[in-house]
Enzyme design. Structure first.
Site, PDB file in Angstrom:
ATOM      1  N   GLY A  32      51.342 -24.185 -27.672  1.00 14.84           N
ATOM      2  CA  GLY A  32      50.210 -24.337 -26.460  1.00 14.84           C
ATOM      3  C   GLY A  32      49.855 -23.044 -25.944  1.00 14.84           C
ATOM      4  N   HIS A  33      51.014 -22.078 -25.825  1.00 16.17           N
ATOM      5  CA  HIS A  33      50.907 -20.767 -25.633  1.00 16.17           C
ATOM      6  C   HIS A  33      50.019 -19.949 -26.599  1.00 16.17           C
ATOM      7  CE1 HIS A  33      54.683 -21.387 -23.352  1.00 16.17           C
ATOM      8  NE2 HIS A  33      53.800 -21.352 -22.355  1.00 16.17           N
TER       9      HIS A  33
HETATM   10  P1  AMP Z   1      53.539 -21.166 -18.395  1.00 16.64           P
HETATM   11  O1  AMP Z   1      54.161 -20.574 -19.374  1.00 16.64           O
HETATM   12  O2  AMP Z   1      54.120 -22.505 -18.554  1.00 16.64           O
HETATM   13  O3  AMP Z   1      53.400 -20.651 -17.289  1.00 16.64           O
HETATM   14  O4  AMP Z   1      52.241 -21.390 -19.099  1.00 16.64           O
HETATM   15  C1  AMP Z   1      51.254 -20.100 -19.622  1.00 16.64           C
HETATM   16  C2  AMP Z   1      50.044 -20.665 -19.918  1.00 16.64           C
HETATM   17  O5  AMP Z   1      49.967 -21.425 -20.961  1.00 16.64           O
HETATM   18  C3  AMP Z   1      49.232 -21.287 -18.643  1.00 16.64           C
HETATM   19  O6  AMP Z   1      47.876 -21.055 -18.499  1.00 16.64           O
HETATM   20  C4  AMP Z   1      49.367 -22.674 -19.242  1.00 16.64           C
HETATM   21  O7  AMP Z   1      48.384 -23.789 -18.602  1.00 16.64           O
HETATM   22  C5  AMP Z   1      49.359 -22.724 -20.696  1.00 16.64           C
HETATM   23  N1  AMP Z   1      49.973 -23.862 -21.461  1.00 16.64           N
HETATM   24  C6  AMP Z   1      50.923 -24.385 -21.160  1.00 16.64           C
HETATM   25  N2  AMP Z   1      51.249 -25.422 -21.889  1.00 16.64           N
HETATM   26  C7  AMP Z   1      50.072 -25.664 -22.636  1.00 16.64           C
HETATM   27  C8  AMP Z   1      49.688 -26.453 -23.826  1.00 16.64           C
HETATM   28  N3  AMP Z   1      50.246 -27.538 -24.142  1.00 16.64           N
HETATM   29  N4  AMP Z   1      48.386 -26.337 -24.237  1.00 16.64           N
HETATM   30  C9  AMP Z   1      47.482 -25.394 -23.709  1.00 16.64           C
HETATM   31  N5  AMP Z   1      48.007 -24.458 -22.801  1.00 16.64           N
HETATM   32  C10 AMP Z   1      49.359 -24.344 -22.392  1.00 16.64           C
END
Ligand code: AMP
Length: 277
Positions: A32-33
């Site tokens: 996702g990231h």
């Molecule tokens: P985090 O590390 O959880 O703070 O996420 C960092 C970024 O990655 C944020 O903009 C989230 O929305 C995005 N993100 C997390 N999981 C996913 C996913 N499965 N698909 C797309 N973007 C994601």
């Protein structure tokens, strides 16, 4: 790939760059990231991923201490998709003294996630503003996976006239539909099998909307009941407007279904945009 740990070094390195796209993360990088990083690399000459587990956005009893920190593996994955710079400040860099000034987000930050995670968006907005000030990017990518966060960040950038283009990215899922998340690793084998049901409950609502049903409250109730029957502790499964995340009126068509529920000790969130016929 360059790894930079202090704001001073970052400023010196970026002094002559005018096309930086930033991807703020808390690390434990997954596909996702990486999809966000790929967008950043296509958007700008410098893709810059930040990795910082932000204490301010975790409530009491949440998983700040046990949040997975996997910096070496993260760097290997980021390098493989062409990320140019990793900014990895420590607590001392981001909060050299206890943070005394905060972004106080508007009412929308008190509902949905904000209702169940008090102070969460205050912490998110505060760290994102600090990261934006450190990096001064021309653009930044945020995932729709955190739909309310994306909406709040866009609003903040707009109201403070920050010269940063916010780019939304679609949610990346496992083969069975579960949205990828760093928290999925907390799930036991049995919970992992059950986890896609959150998405299924959301799809059940989407199907009803696509068939012309407008009885949103009844749909929300049925979706929540489905999850509860399978052992979930449901915070919310609701239909809201894409703009403003309000309860939809009969003429609203741009909708989003948002859900948050806990399985065992792991809280998962998901959402889906739907345009009502
Ligand atoms: P985090 O590390 O959880 O703070 O996420 C960092 C970024 O990655 C944020 O903009 C989230 O929305 C995005 N993100 C997390 N999981 C996913 C996913 N499965 N698909 C797309 N973007 C994601």
């Amino acid at each position: 790939m360059e790894v930079i740990k202090t704001v001073d070094e970052l400023r010196a390195r970026l002094a002559r760059e005018h096309d930086v796209c930033c991807v703020p993360t808390m690390g434990n990088i997954h596909d996702g990231h990486l999809s966000l990083v790929k967008i950043a690399a296509q958007t700008a000459s410098v893709s810059l991923t930040t990795i910082f587990v932000n204490r301010l956005q975790f409530g009491q009893g949440e998983d700040f201490e046990r949040y997975p920190r996997t910096f070496e593996e993260d760097c290997a994955k980021l390098e493989a998709v062409g990320n140019k710079i990793v900014f990895h400040p420590d607590e001392q860099q981001m909060y050299p003294e206890p943070q005394a000034f905060f972004i106080d987000p508007p009412k929308v930050a008190k509902k949905l996630e904000g209702r169940f995670r008090q102070g969460h968006f205050r912490g998110v907005c505060t760290v994102v503003l600090k990261l934006f000030n450190a990096v001064q990017p021309q653009s930044a990518v945020f995932g729709k996976k955190d739909y309310q966060q994306l909406a709040i960040i866009r609003h903040m950038v707009d109201q403070f006239a920050l010269p940063i283009c916010i780019i939304p990215a679609e949610t990346v899922r496992a083969g069975d539909g579960l949205a990828l998340s760093s928290r999925n690793r907390y799930l036991s084998e049995a919970e992992r099998k059950e986890a896609p049901r959150l998405r299924e409950a959301i799809l059940q609502i989407r199907d009803a909307i696509n068939e012309g049903d407008r009885k949103f409250v009844a749909m929300e109730y049925a979706a929540g009941a489905l999850l509860s029957r399978h052992g979930w502790n449901v915070d919310y499964v609701v239909v809201r407007t894409q703009r403003g995340l309000k309860r939809p009126s009969p003429d609203d068509s741009d909708l989003v279904i948002l859900g948050a529920a806990t399985l065992g000790s792991t809280r998962l969130i998901d959402n889906l945009e739907v345009v009502a016929p």
